[in-house]
Design an enzyme around this catalytic site. Structure first.
Site, PDB file in Angstrom:
ATOM      1  N   SER A  73     -19.989  -1.909  31.962  1.00  0.00           N
ATOM      2  CA  SER A  73     -20.717  -3.214  32.355  1.00  0.00           C
ATOM      3  C   SER A  73     -20.034  -4.248  31.667  1.00  0.00           C
ATOM      4  O   SER A  73     -20.069  -3.109  30.518  1.00  0.00           O
ATOM      5  CB  SER A  73     -22.155  -3.084  33.178  1.00  0.00           C
ATOM      6  N   TYR A  75     -31.871  -3.157  30.604  1.00  0.00           N
ATOM      7  CA  TYR A  75     -30.501  -2.292  31.197  1.00  0.00           C
ATOM      8  C   TYR A  75     -29.046  -2.115  30.704  1.00  0.00           C
ATOM      9  O   TYR A  75     -28.442  -1.708  30.496  1.00  0.00           O
ATOM     10  CB  TYR A  75     -30.494  -3.031  32.760  1.00  0.00           C
ATOM     11  N   LYS A  89     -26.767   0.276  28.823  1.00  0.00           N
ATOM     12  CA  LYS A  89     -24.567   0.224  28.840  1.00  0.00           C
ATOM     13  C   LYS A  89     -24.472   0.129  27.315  1.00  0.00           C
ATOM     14  O   LYS A  89     -23.385   1.289  27.276  1.00  0.00           O
ATOM     15  CB  LYS A  89     -24.142  -0.305  29.616  1.00  0.00           C
TER      16      LYS A  89
HETATM   17  C1  WQD Z   1     -23.531 -13.562  40.589  1.00  0.00           C
HETATM   18  C2  WQD Z   1     -23.683 -14.902  40.746  1.00  0.00           C
HETATM   19  C3  WQD Z   1     -25.352 -15.478  40.501  1.00  0.00           C
HETATM   20  C4  WQD Z   1     -27.615 -13.677  43.816  1.00  0.00           C
HETATM   21  C5  WQD Z   1     -25.228  -8.547  38.079  1.00  0.00           C
HETATM   22  C6  WQD Z   1     -26.145  -7.698  37.117  1.00  0.00           C
HETATM   23  C7  WQD Z   1     -24.540  -6.977  36.159  1.00  0.00           C
HETATM   24  C8  WQD Z   1     -24.341  -6.147  37.043  1.00  0.00           C
HETATM   25  C9  WQD Z   1     -23.840  -6.533  38.660  1.00  0.00           C
HETATM   26  C10 WQD Z   1     -24.373  -3.633  37.217  1.00  0.00           C
HETATM   27  C11 WQD Z   1     -23.895 -15.281  39.537  1.00  0.00           C
HETATM   28  C12 WQD Z   1     -25.274 -16.213  41.518  1.00  0.00           C
HETATM   29  C13 WQD Z   1     -26.708 -14.150  43.094  1.00  0.00           C
HETATM   30  C14 WQD Z   1     -27.890 -14.846  44.685  1.00  0.00           C
HETATM   31  C15 WQD Z   1     -26.778 -16.867  43.519  1.00  0.00           C
HETATM   32  N1  WQD Z   1     -24.580  -5.060  36.609  1.00  0.00           N
HETATM   33  N2  WQD Z   1     -26.086 -15.523  42.586  1.00  0.00           N
HETATM   34  N3  WQD Z   1     -28.214 -16.342  44.187  1.00  0.00           N
HETATM   35  O1  WQD Z   1     -25.487 -11.613  38.047  1.00  0.00           O
HETATM   36  O2  WQD Z   1     -23.037 -11.474  37.797  1.00  0.00           O
HETATM   37  O3  WQD Z   1     -24.528  -9.202  37.430  1.00  0.00           O
HETATM   38  O4  WQD Z   1     -25.154  -7.161  38.737  1.00  0.00           O
HETATM   39  O5  WQD Z   1     -24.372  -3.261  37.850  1.00  0.00           O
HETATM   40  O6  WQD Z   1     -25.195  -6.344  35.159  1.00  0.00           O
HETATM   41  O7  WQD Z   1     -26.544  -8.698  35.412  1.00  0.00           O
HETATM   42  O8  WQD Z   1     -23.825 -10.383  39.705  1.00  0.00           O
HETATM   43  O9  WQD Z   1     -24.232 -10.795  42.179  1.00  0.00           O
HETATM   44  O10 WQD Z   1     -25.911 -11.179  40.740  1.00  0.00           O
HETATM   45  O11 WQD Z   1     -25.376 -12.577  41.072  1.00  0.00           O
HETATM   46  O12 WQD Z   1     -26.217 -17.843  43.255  1.00  0.00           O
HETATM   47  O13 WQD Z   1     -29.088 -14.704  45.629  1.00  0.00           O
HETATM   48  O14 WQD Z   1     -24.252 -15.120  42.286  1.00  0.00           O
HETATM   49  O15 WQD Z   1     -26.258 -16.982  40.091  1.00  0.00           O
HETATM   50  O16 WQD Z   1     -23.460 -16.568  38.959  1.00  0.00           O
HETATM   51  P1  WQD Z   1     -24.826 -11.033  38.093  1.00  0.00           P
HETATM   52  P2  WQD Z   1     -24.762 -11.165  41.158  1.00  0.00           P
END
Ligand code: WQD
Length: 338
Positions: free
Chosen positions: A125, A150, A154
């Site tokens: 990741s 988590y 990785k």
């Molecule tokens: C994306 C953007 C949030 C939800 C995470 C893990 C990473 C990974 C993938 C896993 C961010 C914003 C999100 C919401 C929002 N690997 N957001 N409202 O955080 O980049 O990555 O998932 O398998 O390890 O950290 O992805 O989709 O959670 O967030 O505003 O309800 O959307 O703040 O900027 P992220 P995400």
């Protein structure tokens, strides 16, 4: 050639099984169904005309892993997706994450190590880079101390694979995914999050479908053009195809090193507000959202330098963000009967 896909009924796993079968690989799937439905097998069959072989195994069961490799002695390629992936849950229950994500990895590598020749592809990741100082993020960008158990699984997983590859016949490719989104164009498979989605795109599609009242945008005071966080959203079908290309590279011994690393993204960064706008324009749906405070642990921006994946792996993301969001919506509508 027979390939084992662990976690093959999950989101990225199922799309990869489709692309592998479409390329002519024979696939056997292991999944413990802890975060996937058995009906995904039918979705895969509807697309490819073929149901992969399936074994319901909990990979923490070492004896079961050994038995699997005895039964399927012709498997010498493994794409290892099976893992727990909720960052917040990993903080609450770190040992579950170490056991699921590292125990299972060790047991599989122990079996592959016995073989004359084995190929291994690992789901890593972009989280390993933390908040990188420079964008875009290349494979040379320093890995930073993990921000969650988590993320740590990785990083440590990558190190375990490097250590084993050094002293065995295992060749490996570590794929560092940016943010996978979207669904298969047929809407026969897609993402099926358990409970309240933690990730942006499933939360968006569930809000549009009426399951959630509104989307919370986590912070609009980041140092980015519109104040919301920037990510590299990659269509899951593009991502799946990269696994096929990586496996072919290993099978044909084109790899230059025993362990290679590739970043898999589009090379484009999009803010949360841009994703919302793109969703609205791709689907014609209006999205209810409000700005709320930042979510702990979020980095400001992360998007990939795709030069190495393009030039060395010979793979490039082809689908647009709008296509990804339209496909995610088509899938959500199908799941909800809309
Ligand atoms: C994306 C953007 C949030 C939800 C995470 C893990 C990473 C990974 C993938 C896993 C961010 C914003 C999100 C919401 C929002 N690997 N957001 N409202 O955080 O980049 O990555 O998932 O398998 O390890 O950290 O992805 O989709 O959670 O967030 O505003 O309800 O959307 O703040 O900027 P992220 P995400």
């Amino acid at each position: 050639m027979k390939v084992l896909v662990t976690g093959g009924l999950g989101f990225i796993g199922s799309h990869t099984v489709v692309e592998l079968q479409n390329t002519g690989f024979d696939v056997v799937v292991i999944d413990d169904l802890s975060n996937a439905q058995i009906s995904v097998l039918e979705g895969i069959e509807a697309i490819t005309g073929k149901k992969p072989e399936f074994e319901q195994i909990d990979l923490r069961d070492k004896a079961a892993v050994q038995d699997f490799f005895k039964k399927y002695s012709d498997v010498n390629g493994v794409i290892h997706f099976a893992a727990s992936k909720a960052v917040g849950e990993s903080v609450q229950n770190p040992l579950l994450y170490y056991e699921n994500n590292l125990g299972a990895l060790v047991y599989i590598l122990q079996e592959l190590q016995k073989k004359d020749n084995a190929n291994f592809i690992f789901s890593s990741s972009c989280t390993v880079y933390g908040q990188a100082e420079k964008m875009p993020i290349s494979e040379d960008t320093p890995v930073q101390p993990a921000m969650s158990p988590y993320g740590n699984t990785k990083q440590v997983g990558e190190e375990i694979i490097r250590d084993v590859a050094k002293i065995s016949n295992i060749d490996a490719i570590l794929l560092r995914y940016f943010n996978p989104v979207g669904a298969h164009d047929s809407a026969n498979i897609g993402e099926l999050p358990l409970g309240v989605p933690q990730n942006l795109v499933p939360f968006i599609t569930q809000t549009a479908a009426g399951l959630r009242q509104e989307l919370s945008v986590f912070g609009d005071d980041y140092p980015t053009p519109d104040g919301t966080c920037v990510r590299d959203y990659i269509h899951v079908v593009d991502l799946a195809k990269a696994h096929v290309t990586a496996l072919q590279r290993l099978v044909e011994s084109k790899n230059e090193e025993k362990v290679e690393v590739f970043n898999l993204g589009t090379g484009r960064g999009n803010s949360v507000l841009e994703v919302i706008k793109a969703f609205e324009s791709a689907t014609g749906e209006k999205l209810n959202y409000k700005i709320v405070p930042r979510r702990e642990g979020d980095v400001t921006e992360a998007y990939a330098d795709t030069t190495k994946a393009n030039n060395v792996l010979g793979w490039k993301a082809e689908k647009s963000l709008n296509e990804a969001l339209a496909s995610a919506w088509a899938w959500e509508k199908k799941v909800r009967g809309l």
